[in-house]
Design a protein around this motif. Structure first.
Motif, PDB file in Angstrom:
ATOM      1  N   ALA A   1     -28.803  -2.926  -9.965  1.00  0.00           N
ATOM      2  CA  ALA A   1     -28.676  -1.853 -10.947  1.00  0.00           C
ATOM      3  C   ALA A   1     -27.393  -1.920 -11.761  1.00  0.00           C
ATOM      4  O   ALA A   1     -27.335  -1.400 -12.876  1.00  0.00           O
ATOM      5  CB  ALA A   1     -28.779  -0.501 -10.244  1.00  0.00           C
ATOM      6  N   ASP A   2     -26.362  -2.541 -11.221  1.00  0.00           N
ATOM      7  CA  ASP A   2     -25.075  -2.567 -11.918  1.00  0.00           C
ATOM      8  C   ASP A   2     -24.862  -3.850 -12.702  1.00  0.00           C
ATOM      9  O   ASP A   2     -23.744  -4.135 -13.143  1.00  0.00           O
ATOM     10  CB  ASP A   2     -23.931  -2.375 -10.927  1.00  0.00           C
ATOM     11  CG  ASP A   2     -23.881  -3.469  -9.854  1.00  0.00           C
ATOM     12  OD1 ASP A   2     -24.897  -4.184  -9.694  1.00  0.00           O
ATOM     13  OD2 ASP A   2     -22.837  -3.599  -9.190  1.00  0.00           O
ATOM     14  N   ARG A   3     -25.928  -4.629 -12.899  1.00  0.00           N
ATOM     15  CA  ARG A   3     -25.777  -5.905 -13.626  1.00  0.00           C
ATOM     16  C   ARG A   3     -26.835  -6.041 -14.717  1.00  0.00           C
ATOM     17  O   ARG A   3     -27.905  -5.439 -14.644  1.00  0.00           O
ATOM     18  CB  ARG A   3     -25.888  -7.089 -12.664  1.00  0.00           C
ATOM     19  CG  ARG A   3     -24.778  -7.137 -11.628  1.00  0.00           C
ATOM     20  CD  ARG A   3     -24.812  -8.418 -10.839  1.00  0.00           C
ATOM     21  NE  ARG A   3     -23.827  -8.401  -9.769  1.00  0.00           N
ATOM     22  CZ  ARG A   3     -23.645  -9.405  -8.917  1.00  0.00           C
ATOM     23  NH1 ARG A   3     -24.400 -10.497  -9.001  1.00  0.00           N
ATOM     24  NH2 ARG A   3     -22.726  -9.322  -7.969  1.00  0.00           N
TER      25      ARG A   3
ATOM     26  N   ARG B   1     -31.222  -4.552 -18.186  1.00  0.00           N
ATOM     27  CA  ARG B   1     -30.825  -4.403 -16.786  1.00  0.00           C
ATOM     28  C   ARG B   1     -31.456  -5.461 -15.899  1.00  0.00           C
ATOM     29  O   ARG B   1     -32.606  -5.852 -16.092  1.00  0.00           O
ATOM     30  CB  ARG B   1     -31.234  -3.017 -16.268  1.00  0.00           C
ATOM     31  CG  ARG B   1     -30.323  -2.495 -15.192  1.00  0.00           C
ATOM     32  CD  ARG B   1     -30.978  -1.396 -14.372  1.00  0.00           C
ATOM     33  NE  ARG B   1     -31.680  -1.960 -13.214  1.00  0.00           N
ATOM     34  CZ  ARG B   1     -32.063  -1.257 -12.155  1.00  0.00           C
ATOM     35  NH1 ARG B   1     -31.843   0.034 -12.114  1.00  0.00           N
ATOM     36  NH2 ARG B   1     -32.673  -1.833 -11.146  1.00  0.00           N
ATOM     37  N   HIS B   2     -30.654  -5.927 -14.947  1.00  0.00           N
ATOM     38  CA  HIS B   2     -31.172  -6.852 -13.943  1.00  0.00           C
ATOM     39  C   HIS B   2     -32.281  -6.135 -13.157  1.00  0.00           C
ATOM     40  O   HIS B   2     -32.125  -4.966 -12.792  1.00  0.00           O
ATOM     41  CB  HIS B   2     -30.034  -7.268 -13.006  1.00  0.00           C
ATOM     42  CG  HIS B   2     -30.365  -8.413 -12.106  1.00  0.00           C
ATOM     43  ND1 HIS B   2     -31.213  -8.288 -11.029  1.00  0.00           N
ATOM     44  CD2 HIS B   2     -29.974  -9.717 -12.133  1.00  0.00           C
ATOM     45  CE1 HIS B   2     -31.318  -9.447 -10.419  1.00  0.00           C
ATOM     46  NE2 HIS B   2     -30.584 -10.340 -11.072  1.00  0.00           N
TER      47      HIS B   2
ATOM     48  N   THR C   1     -48.642  -6.947  -9.999  1.00  0.00           N
ATOM     49  CA  THR C   1     -47.723  -7.840  -9.300  1.00  0.00           C
ATOM     50  C   THR C   1     -47.584  -9.124 -10.112  1.00  0.00           C
ATOM     51  O   THR C   1     -48.332  -9.365 -11.045  1.00  0.00           O
ATOM     52  CB  THR C   1     -48.243  -8.180  -7.889  1.00  0.00           C
ATOM     53  OG1 THR C   1     -49.526  -8.824  -8.021  1.00  0.00           O
ATOM     54  CG2 THR C   1     -48.403  -6.938  -7.041  1.00  0.00           C
ATOM     55  N   GLY C   2     -46.624  -9.910  -9.752  1.00  0.00           N
ATOM     56  CA  GLY C   2     -46.436 -11.189 -10.421  1.00  0.00           C
ATOM     57  C   GLY C   2     -45.165 -11.260 -11.239  1.00  0.00           C
ATOM     58  O   GLY C   2     -44.609 -12.335 -11.438  1.00  0.00           O
ATOM     59  N   LEU C   3     -44.684 -10.099 -11.734  1.00  0.00           N
ATOM     60  CA  LEU C   3     -43.453 -10.057 -12.516  1.00  0.00           C
ATOM     61  C   LEU C   3     -42.530  -8.974 -11.969  1.00  0.00           C
ATOM     62  O   LEU C   3     -42.990  -7.915 -11.540  1.00  0.00           O
ATOM     63  CB  LEU C   3     -43.759  -9.765 -13.989  1.00  0.00           C
ATOM     64  CG  LEU C   3     -44.590 -10.796 -14.756  1.00  0.00           C
ATOM     65  CD1 LEU C   3     -44.903 -10.273 -16.157  1.00  0.00           C
ATOM     66  CD2 LEU C   3     -43.862 -12.132 -14.845  1.00  0.00           C
ATOM     67  N   LEU C   4     -41.235  -9.255 -12.009  1.00  0.00           N
ATOM     68  CA  LEU C   4     -40.250  -8.227 -11.681  1.00  0.00           C
ATOM     69  C   LEU C   4     -39.873  -7.427 -12.922  1.00  0.00           C
ATOM     70  O   LEU C   4     -39.634  -6.227 -12.845  1.00  0.00           O
ATOM     71  CB  LEU C   4     -39.003  -8.856 -11.064  1.00  0.00           C
ATOM     72  CG  LEU C   4     -39.183  -9.540  -9.709  1.00  0.00           C
ATOM     73  CD1 LEU C   4     -37.839 -10.059  -9.206  1.00  0.00           C
ATOM     74  CD2 LEU C   4     -39.804  -8.600  -8.692  1.00  0.00           C
ATOM     75  N   SER C   5     -39.810  -8.115 -14.045  1.00  0.00           N
ATOM     76  CA  SER C   5     -39.548  -7.420 -15.313  1.00  0.00           C
ATOM     77  C   SER C   5     -39.980  -8.313 -16.459  1.00  0.00           C
ATOM     78  O   SER C   5     -40.020  -9.542 -16.329  1.00  0.00           O
ATOM     79  CB  SER C   5     -38.062  -7.057 -15.464  1.00  0.00           C
ATOM     80  OG  SER C   5     -37.279  -8.211 -15.690  1.00  0.00           O
ATOM     81  N   VAL C   6     -40.316  -7.671 -17.568  1.00  0.00           N
ATOM     82  CA  VAL C   6     -40.628  -8.417 -18.784  1.00  0.00           C
ATOM     83  C   VAL C   6     -40.069  -7.640 -19.971  1.00  0.00           C
ATOM     84  O   VAL C   6     -40.243  -6.427 -20.071  1.00  0.00           O
ATOM     85  CB  VAL C   6     -42.150  -8.656 -18.937  1.00  0.00           C
ATOM     86  CG1 VAL C   6     -42.925  -7.356 -18.949  1.00  0.00           C
ATOM     87  CG2 VAL C   6     -42.452  -9.462 -20.191  1.00  0.00           C
ATOM     88  N   THR C   7     -39.340  -8.335 -20.820  1.00  0.00           N
ATOM     89  CA  THR C   7     -38.721  -7.756 -22.007  1.00  0.00           C
ATOM     90  C   THR C   7     -39.322  -8.420 -23.237  1.00  0.00           C
ATOM     91  O   THR C   7     -39.432  -9.645 -23.299  1.00  0.00           O
ATOM     92  CB  THR C   7     -37.200  -7.974 -21.983  1.00  0.00           C
ATOM     93  OG1 THR C   7     -36.651  -7.311 -20.838  1.00  0.00           O
ATOM     94  CG2 THR C   7     -36.544  -7.439 -23.244  1.00  0.00           C
TER      95      THR C   7
END
Length: 240
Positions: A144-146, A139-140, A180-186
């Motif tokens: 939420a829809d991307r 997920r982006h 803080t520092g990241l929006l997401s990590v996979t």
């Protein structure tokens, strides 16, 4: 065979493509996850974790499973230089960041031991696959829809840590404040134990977490930082 249940506070979906599969194939998976929730949830007063946190259990009284989980927590605390920590000051013992990936990986191994050769087990967006290849969307972090990436996975696991589902729930163990520092990590890794713990630790580390996770053996990383820059290791399995 497809089945979905709400366990441990999130939806767990299982798809098994082997011809022999039926609901009985899935029963041990969901029974195990319900057992884990009862034994390891810090939100249940009678769980083993809660009893340990209240000082009602000594080390020699702990189950082998909890000893294993706590050892893994300590391994990642040391490796992340304290950013990943399940014993934050002023808070009770909360090993959920380790228990989720560890327990779902164990569930996948139960399936494989029962002869399943092609399946996908998705626990709240963290995924274990056997056989394949399987296509897994991430997920982006803001829309939420991307999706921000689709990867192709065979016999492996993928986990994402982000703010979008539960807000600032990941704390930096070195400061006790929201990371803080990241929006997401996979993170893609051979097991969900590794993928989930590494993703959580990397998020807690912040901007330095991407390089840290990429240096972990067997791990590939896709991240979006606070400046909306995409960071990706060369081996991350983006679907063609």
């Amino acid at each position: 065979m497809r089945r979905v249940e709400h366990v441990m506070g999130f939806p767990v979906s299982l798809r098994v493509d082997d011809d022999f599969a039926d609901d009985r194939t899935a029963d041990p998976v969901f029974a195990w996850l319900r057992e884990v929730d009862a034994r390891f949830s810090p939100f249940r007063a009678d769980s083993e974790v809660s009893r340990l946190d209240r000082g009602e259990l000594e080390t020699e009284d702990l189950s082998p499973d909890l000893v294993e989980v706590l050892d893994l927590c300590e391994e990642y605390r040391v490796a992340s230089r304290g950013a990943f920590d399940v014993r934050l000051p002023g808070r009770g013992l909360d090993p959920c960041a380790m228990v989720k990936g560890w327990s779902v990986q164990r569930a996948a191994e139960l399936l494989a031991a029962r002869g399943a050769t092609r399946f996908c087990l998705n626990a709240g967006g963290d995924v274990v696959t056997y056989g394949g290849p399987w296509r897994v969307g991430v997920r982006h972090p803001e829309l939420a829809d991307r999706l921000c990436v689709v990867l192709e996975l065979t016999d492996g696991a993928v986990a994402t840590s982000a703010r979008y589902e539960r807000g600032d729930h990941i704390l930096d163990g070195r400061t006790g404040r929201p990371a803080t520092g990241l929006l997401s990590v996979t993170v893609v890794a051979p097991s969900l134990t590794e993928a989930d713990a590494t993703a959580t630790a990397a998020f807690a580390l912040g901007a330095e977490g991407v390089e840290w996770a990429a240096a972990r053996e067997g791990c590939e990383v896709f991240a979006v930082d606070a400046e909306r820059r995409v960071l990706r290791t060369a081996g991350f399995p983006v679907a063609g």
